[in-house]
Design an enzyme around this catalytic site. Structure first.
Site, PDB file in Angstrom:
ATOM      1  N   SER A 224       0.753  -1.259   0.075  1.00  0.00           N
ATOM      2  CA  SER A 224       0.123   0.180   0.022  1.00  0.00           C
ATOM      3  C   SER A 224       0.983   1.123  -0.036  1.00  0.00           C
ATOM      4  CB  SER A 224      -1.080   0.082   1.294  1.00  0.00           C
ATOM      5  OG  SER A 224      -1.408   1.285   1.299  1.00  0.00           O
ATOM      6  N   TYR A 237      -1.895   1.076   9.974  1.00  0.00           N
ATOM      7  CA  TYR A 237      -2.033   0.187   8.706  1.00  0.00           C
ATOM      8  C   TYR A 237      -0.793   0.677   7.947  1.00  0.00           C
ATOM      9  CZ  TYR A 237      -3.689  -1.113   4.385  1.00  0.00           C
ATOM     10  OH  TYR A 237      -3.741  -1.725   3.010  1.00  0.00           O
TER      11      TYR A 237
END
Length: 416
Positions: A224, A237
């Site tokens: 990501s 995250y």
């Protein structure tokens, strides 16, 4: 003279960026760097010509951004010049929904022997894979955070492969349980993200490495941009993905002598899995309010946290649902004779990395803040401080006005 000096510094800045980009790309692309080198040199020559025309700086910047977007765009792989898929086995994690589910179907259709891991064999995603895919596809129930599940998956895979190695491992399984600012995020959120995104991926990668080395295969990891860029409200995250990125990049160097190619895919924002479920965001919001300390809740305020929940839900609701760009990139990483070290999959991802890499930090930070979470409400304590500051400023202005008025009266009296 001043105009020439400005043009010179613009010229030097542009050339430095692009020459640095050339070197950076060549060093990163230790295999077949010629296409990258040619593209960057062509862009350099073009902008060098623009600079000699003394174009305004903003036009030069626009040219830089356009060149970056063109460079980072990826086309679907040309299967006619790609490696054959017949007889090649691929294991994909996280195939219940999202990227993994669609990728499993696509790779099965291309002729790969697919091992698709799911959390629930009786779930809708697993049932659909078994119903719609060919007999080559095997569904495995695996929680990558459970070592016993990973080992059982390895045993089952070996039994079916026989003496054949594993061509590729696609690390797709991931989890985002983060909600809100870094200070507000629960420690359990940080641990949850690390457990799945880092330790889970680490566990299954280590388990299957002998089979991958045997086949001189590939590791493709879905990461990501939040692992590289400081997106607001994604600290838990992002930290787990940053750890994953470093592990995968280290692995890439270490596995090069074994002939195993390692690739990372940085996808854009897409509406998949739990992110499209409004109940998910409501649950996250409720858990946070129940577990945050009263003092911290008082400083930030429920209305601040509520706005964050609404922004997350809104961002997820407006994200694109067509994941074909990511799936095409996964396929390219698996069948290309010379896969890239890193792929950007999704609109605007290359531009984000360009801005983060080459523009000043103040500009890149503002870009991310405007792009993702556009906060309007300040934390409660800051609002109180600002209100007190305004009252204090207003009182000072009134006092100054009174003093000024008094001085004027004294002057008038004195003149009389």
């Amino acid at each position: 003279m001043e105009g020439c000096a400005l043009s010179f510094w613009i010229y030097m800045g542009v050339m430095s960026v692009f020459v640095g980009g050339v070197v950076r790309k060549v060093l990163a692309s230790h295999i077949s760097a010629m296409p990258s080198l040619v593209a960057w040199l062509a862009a350099t020559v073009l902008l060098e010509r623009l600079c000699t025309l003394c174009l305004p700086a903003f036009l030069v910047l626009a040219g830089l951004c356009a060149a970056c977007c063109l460079y980072s765009s990826r086309q679907a792989p040309n299967l006619a010049t790609s490696l054959p898929t017949e007889g090649k086995a691929v294991l994909i994690t996280g195939c219940d929904t999202g990227f993994g589910h669609v990728a499993a179907k696509r790779l099965d259709a291309l002729g790969f022997e697919v091992f698709a891991t799911v959390l629930n064999l009786a779930g809708e995603g697993a049932q659909e894979l078994q119903r719609t895919c060919s007999p080559r596809l095997t569904v495995l129930e695996v929680d990558i955070t459970r070592p016993e599940d990973v080992q059982q998956a390895l045993i089952n895979t070996k039994a079916k492969l026989g003496m054949k190695g594993l061509w590729a491992l696609v690390n797709n399984a991931g989890l985002c349980v983060n909600f809100g600012d870094a200070e507000l995020s629960l420690i359990s959120n940080y641990r949850g993200c690390m457990e799945v995104n880092f330790f889970g991926t680490l566990s299954i990668t280590k388990a299957f490495l002998p089979l991958l080395r045997q086949a001189k295969g590939r590791i493709v990891t879905i990461s990501s941009p939040s692992g590289d860029l400081p997106f607001p409200c994604l600290a838990a995250y992002g930290a787990s993905k940053a750890a994953l990125n470093l592990f995968i990049n280290t692995l890439r160097h270490e596995l090069e002598p074994w002939g195993v190619k390692v690739t990372t895919i940085q996808p854009g924002a897409f509406r998949t899995g739990l992110s499209s479920n409004m109940e998910h965001w409501e649950k996250q919001h409720k858990v946070l309010l129940e577990n945050i300390s009263p003092s911290l809740l008082e400083e930030y305020g429920e209305e601040y946290i509520q706005e964050t929940r609404e922004l997350f839900a809104s961002h997820a609701a407006t994200a694109p649902t067509d994941v074909s760009h990511v799936i095409n990139t996964i396929v390219e990483a698996l069948v290309s004779p010379q896969p890239q070290v890193r792929y950007f999959a999704g609109p605007g991802v290359g531009l984000m990395y360009f801005i983060h890499s080459y523009l000043p930090t103040t500009l890149s930070d503002k870009f991310l803040q405007k792009l993702f979470i556009k906060k309007q409400i300040q934390p409660r304590s800051l609002r109180k401080q600002n209100n007190l500051g305004k009252i204090h400023s207003l009182n000072n202005n009134n006092n100054n006005n009174n003093i000024s008025s008094l001085n004027n009266n004294n002057i008038i009296t004195s003149e009389k």
